[in-house]
Design an enzyme around this catalytic site. Structure first.
Site, PDB file in Angstrom:
ATOM      1  N   CYS A 119       0.800  -1.223   0.000  1.00 27.00           N
ATOM      2  CA  CYS A 119       0.000   0.000   0.000  1.00 27.00           C
ATOM      3  C   CYS A 119       0.834   1.274   0.000  1.00 27.00           C
ATOM      4  O   CYS A 119       0.302   2.358  -0.225  1.00 27.00           O
ATOM      5  CB  CYS A 119      -0.948  -0.005   1.195  1.00 27.00           C
ATOM      6  SG  CYS A 119      -1.994  -1.478   1.288  1.00 27.00           S
ATOM      7  N   HIS A 253      -3.549   6.925   2.378  1.00 28.52           N
ATOM      8  CA  HIS A 253      -3.968   5.622   1.892  1.00 28.52           C
ATOM      9  C   HIS A 253      -5.362   5.317   2.411  1.00 28.52           C
ATOM     10  O   HIS A 253      -5.647   5.477   3.601  1.00 28.52           O
ATOM     11  CB  HIS A 253      -2.969   4.562   2.371  1.00 28.52           C
ATOM     12  CG  HIS A 253      -3.426   3.153   2.219  1.00 28.52           C
ATOM     13  ND1 HIS A 253      -4.013   2.677   1.064  1.00 28.52           N
ATOM     14  CD2 HIS A 253      -3.402   2.108   3.095  1.00 28.52           C
ATOM     15  CE1 HIS A 253      -4.327   1.404   1.230  1.00 28.52           C
ATOM     16  NE2 HIS A 253      -3.967   1.041   2.451  1.00 28.52           N
ATOM     17  N   ASN A 284     -10.271  -0.427  -0.050  1.00 31.94           N
ATOM     18  CA  ASN A 284      -8.817  -0.355   0.022  1.00 31.94           C
ATOM     19  C   ASN A 284      -8.243  -0.986  -1.241  1.00 31.94           C
ATOM     20  O   ASN A 284      -8.347  -2.192  -1.443  1.00 31.94           O
ATOM     21  CB  ASN A 284      -8.339  -1.107   1.271  1.00 31.94           C
ATOM     22  CG  ASN A 284      -6.825  -1.094   1.444  1.00 31.94           C
ATOM     23  OD1 ASN A 284      -6.085  -0.862   0.502  1.00 31.94           O
ATOM     24  ND2 ASN A 284      -6.382  -1.381   2.652  1.00 31.94           N
TER      25      ASN A 284
END
Length: 339
Positions: A119, A253, A284
């Protein structure tokens, strides 16, 4: 003005995005989990996410976002010197996604490689691109963050199944008279690698028959992110010579709405700072998260090209990175055509 002690400045010139066609709501995801969809919303802030279809591969999604970014930047693909693709969901060890993306968009005059930093991958690649330009190695770098998390998440795993989605975002990074990408604050902590893991491995899955899915210790990740990312953000602003009140946007993020809310409170962001929150309908998307979140803000008119923004990525590894940037130009709408 962003401070970066280099002879050649770099900035994001154009931004593109690709969101898969199929929208998947909490009702569908929760059927196998035996949990209430409202519980998922309360726990994560996610209402829906996109899952890629058979014709929406990592390469095709990346190429679509890359073409969009090149068009927004007004840069011809032949002028791209390096192609970088951040991804953690490629299920083949060879060939790399980046080489195929470079071929697909016509960026065939330089090297291409994948970066596997989960990520934090997009923010890692953004620093690599800025450094390549500062050193004189490149004038234009295509940076893509792309994921098909639906390929590596076990749909029956309560720790991950409702969290992740698919998509791609891309930027063209180029030379600039004034730096538009600040120095990166980044790092890695392998001592906590077991917080987010693929289990079993692909090799072991071949003999056990168990799905090699992503597993996560959610509460521990939450505690780590809400504590470690605050000093990281402060370091990135200090390196760039920017005060929190000078920011126009915060693009963390999109891991979990509760994590974002905790970071906003801890950083004491002023009310005028727009906070990216597209986790609600994107989920996500790992390495695609930050560029998709930037794109969402710009297309919705919640931020403008040239605005100062703090970007932040963090995830499996554990990896983490943050930098202050000037937001790039963006096309009017995300690409929805796969070629």
């Amino acid at each position: 003005m962003i401070s970066r002690n280099t002879a050649r400045g770099a900035r994001m010139l154009g931004l593109g995005a690709y969101r898969p066609r199929r929208e998947v709501g909490n009702d569908e995801v929760c059927r196998l989990l035996e949990v209430d969809p409202d519980w998922v919303l309360a726990r994560s802030g996610i209402r829906s996410r996109r899952f890629a279809g058979e014709d929406e591969s990592l390469v095709t999604m990346s190429a679509a976002a890359g073409r969009d970014a090149l068009a927004a930047a007004g840069v011809d693909a032949a002028a791209v010197d390096v192609t970088l693709v951040a991804t953690m969901s490629h299920t083949a060890t060879s060939p790399q996604v980046a080489t195929q993306v470079a071929h697909a968009v016509g960026a065939v005059n330089g090297p291409a490689m994948d970066v596997g930093a989960a990520c934090a991958g997009f923010c890692y690649c953004l620093e690599l691109a800025a450094s390549l330009i500062a050193s004189g190695t490149a004038d234009h770098v295509l940076v893509v963050g792309a994921e098909r998390m639906s390929d590596i998440v076990d749909p029956a795993d309560r720790s991950t199944a409702f969290i992740f989605g698919d998509g791609a975002g891309a930027v063209v990074v180029g030379r600039a008279d004034e730096p538009g990408i600040g120095p990166v604050a980044w790092g890695a902590d392998g001592s906590q690698a077991d917080l987010i893991v693929q289990s079993p491995t692909w090799r072991d899955a071949g003999t056990s028959g168990e799905f090699p899915g992503l597993r996560m210790q959610g509460p521990a990740v939450f505690r780590w992110a809400t504590s470690r990312m605050v000093p990281l953000a402060q370091e990135a602003m200090e390196l760039a010579g920017v005060k929190v009140e000078q920011l126009a946007a915060f693009v963390p993020h999109q891991a979990n709405a509760r994590i974002t809310d905790a970071l906003v409170r801890a950083l004491a962001l002023p009310e005028h700072v727009t906070v990216a929150d597209n986790v609600v309908d994107t989920g996500n998307t790992s390495a695609a998260s930050v560029p998709l979140a930037m794109h969402g803000l710009l297309v919705a008119g919640r931020a403008e090209p040239g605005d100062g923004a703090l970007l932040m990525g963090f995830g499996a590894g554990l990896t983490f990175a943050a930098q202050v940037v000037h937001l790039p130009a963006v096309s009017a709408a995300p690409t929805d055509a796969v070629a």
